[in-house]
Enzyme design. Structure first.
Site, PDB file in Angstrom:
ATOM      1  N   ASP A 295      22.659  50.479 -20.729  1.00 32.72           N
ATOM      2  CA  ASP A 295      23.822  50.342 -21.607  1.00 32.72           C
ATOM      3  C   ASP A 295      24.378  51.717 -21.965  1.00 32.72           C
ATOM      4  OD1 ASP A 295      25.729  49.181 -23.263  1.00 32.72           O
ATOM      5  OD2 ASP A 295      24.376  49.080 -24.976  1.00 32.72           O
ATOM      6  N   GLU A 329      32.781  52.902 -26.751  1.00 34.62           N
ATOM      7  CA  GLU A 329      32.688  51.445 -26.831  1.00 34.62           C
ATOM      8  C   GLU A 329      31.731  51.012 -27.931  1.00 34.62           C
ATOM      9  OE1 GLU A 329      30.949  47.467 -26.058  1.00 34.62           O
ATOM     10  OE2 GLU A 329      29.945  49.400 -26.048  1.00 34.62           O
ATOM     11  N   HIS A 427      20.364  48.837 -26.895  1.00 33.81           N
ATOM     12  CA  HIS A 427      20.470  49.609 -28.145  1.00 33.81           C
ATOM     13  C   HIS A 427      19.123  50.086 -28.675  1.00 33.81           C
ATOM     14  CE1 HIS A 427      24.613  47.632 -29.301  1.00 33.81           C
ATOM     15  NE2 HIS A 427      24.623  48.241 -28.119  1.00 33.81           N
TER      16      HIS A 427
END
Length: 461
Positions: A295, A329, A427
């Site tokens: 990510d 983002e 995350h």
């Protein structure tokens, strides 16, 4: 006789059309095979990702790492001889975590240290930390039913897990994530002095998973943190055993003034319609304590690779192909908004945009947002993708960064990989390079290159 001649002409026309369609299919099939062969035998994206995650590392918007990532991805596309590489200015939020958080549970005579991580955008605790009785809730309705009398001066613990029965883990995430995004403000409205949120993962481990919160206007800005799933299970157990259980936590985060940053854009110029664009992209920023391998380092390097593969195979696009590294983002979407605003101001026509932001896992297909006719055209290419395990064309949607292009009528698409392991790392500090399979990553880049090729050759109308 006249009718017989007309029928014969129609039959001949249909036969010719079928022959051309078969010829096109054979040519497309051969070229797509070359794309995959090149990616799997001579791919570059895995080494790009190694450098992005291990030499650049964490790259939250506004940080030195983010600035370094801009320079790195620009240099890569220059080195790969893209026709044009440039930076697009964008102002981004600058939130910093500060020193490592501290937290422990106090239950009876027990004092147990627990892993937490401040949520992105959270304020700090007061100096010396926050300590209070903790109240567990599963949802906002349950919280509101308690009322201010029971919540005021307490720490609210949001502990609804992601639904493990959802086969699509993004649906499970969507069913739980509002606790993180809006829970702190809901708790503050009732007088809570802090919020603790169960990490957004189905996995039981000791890694807290951060993510952005959104303070509501008029509600107090209370400190909020994610707790690891093992920590959440323990805390819930102790609350059931002792209703006077307390939490202490201290965090040092702050929001600084916005700072300048950039989207990074590389192009292959179109030979027929250079003012029309097809985009592939991912977001360049990552959370501050992680390498951001899945990510979204994976999506960035796959986007560069998709354009590179077509270039090295000698493909001359009709339209201009762009690889875009979007900034911010994770905690603002400023890069995606700035890109769409620039496109509108310059009257750039974007035919389609493809985003990769679901990790570098084995690709299964593409989600599509467009008209029924546009979807049908893309679905008609299914036979070209199935040899590579790409069976899902249509269901799903586009990504966050390309979403602002929707008002222009752009077809929005997202690479859909297998989702089962994504939220193990999302995350969290364990989202590292070693969690990415080289082969799966390269297959994703090749899939995006194949879709770029077909959209450029045939359009979406």
């Amino acid at each position: 006789m006249k009718h017989k001649l007309l029928s014969a002409a129609l039959l001949a026309l249909c036969s010719t059309t079928a022959t051309f369609a078969q010829a096109d299919y054979q040519a497309d099939s051969i070229f797509i095979r070359k794309i995959f062969n090149t990616a799997l035998s001579e791919g570059h994206s895995y080494e790009y990702l190694r450098d992005l995650t291990q030499k650049v590392g964490a790259r939250l918007s506004g940080s030195a790492g983010a600035a370094k990532a801009v320079e790195y991805t620009r240099d890569v596309m220059v080195k790969e001889n893209f026709d044009n590489v440039f930076l697009q200015n964008v102002m981004v939020p600058h939130w910093v975590r500060g020193a490592k958080e501290k937290a422990y549970i106090l239950s009876g005579k027990q004092k147990i240290v627990i892993p937490i991580a401040a949520l992105g955008g959270s304020v700090a605790t007061p100096k010396g930390g926050t300590k209070a009785k903790v109240i567990e809730v599963q949802n906002f309705q349950e919280l509101r039913a308690l009322g201010a009398d029971k919540v005021k001066g307490k720490i609210v613990f949001f502990n609804r897990p992601m639904d493990p029965t959802r086969l699509n883990t993004f649906e499970a995430y969507g069913g739980a994530v509002e606790q993180r995004g809006y829970g702190p403000s809901e708790a503050a409205k009732l007088g809570a002095i802090g919020a603790i949120v169960r990490s957004m993962t189905t996995r039981l481990d000791d890694f807290p998973h951060t993510g952005s919160l959104r303070y509501a206007s008029g509600a107090g800005m209370i400190p909020a943190a994610a707790i690891s799933t093992n920590g959440a299970e323990l805390l819930s157990k102790l609350i059931k055993e002792n209703v006077d259980t307390e939490i202490y936590f201290e965090q040092f985060s702050e929001t600084l003034p916005d700072v300048p940053s950039h989207n990074v854009i590389g192009e292959l110029k179109g030979s027929e319609n250079p003012a029309k664009y097809i985009v592939v992209g991912g977001h360049l920023d990552s959370w501050d304590f992680a390498q951001g391998a899945h990510d979204d380092g994976s999506g960035c390097v796959q986007s560069i690779e998709a354009v590179r593969l077509l270039k090295v195979l000698g493909y001359k696009p009709k339209n201009t192909l762009r690889a875009v590294m979007f900034m911010n983002e994770e905690n603002g979407l400023k890069g995606g908004i700035a890109y769409a605003d620039s496109a509108k101001n310059k009257n750039e026509k974007h035919i389609a945009a493809i985003e990769s932001d679901r990790g570098g896992f084995i690709p299964l297909g593409f989600g599509v947002v467009g008209t029924p006719a546009q979807k049908a055209k893309i679905v008609s290419w299914t036979k070209l993708f199935t040899p590579y395990g790409l069976y899902e064309l249509g269901p799903g949607g586009g990504g966050a960064d390309i979403g602002p292009l929707a008002p222009q009528g752009t077809v929005l698409m997202e690479l859909i990989p297998d989702s089962q392991r994504y939220f193990d790392y999302h995350h969290a500090a364990n989202d590292t390079f070693d969690k990415v399979s080289k082969r799966e990553l390269e297959l994703g880049g090749a899939s995006m290159a194949a879709m770029l090729y077909l959209i450029d050759k045939y359009g979406v109308e």
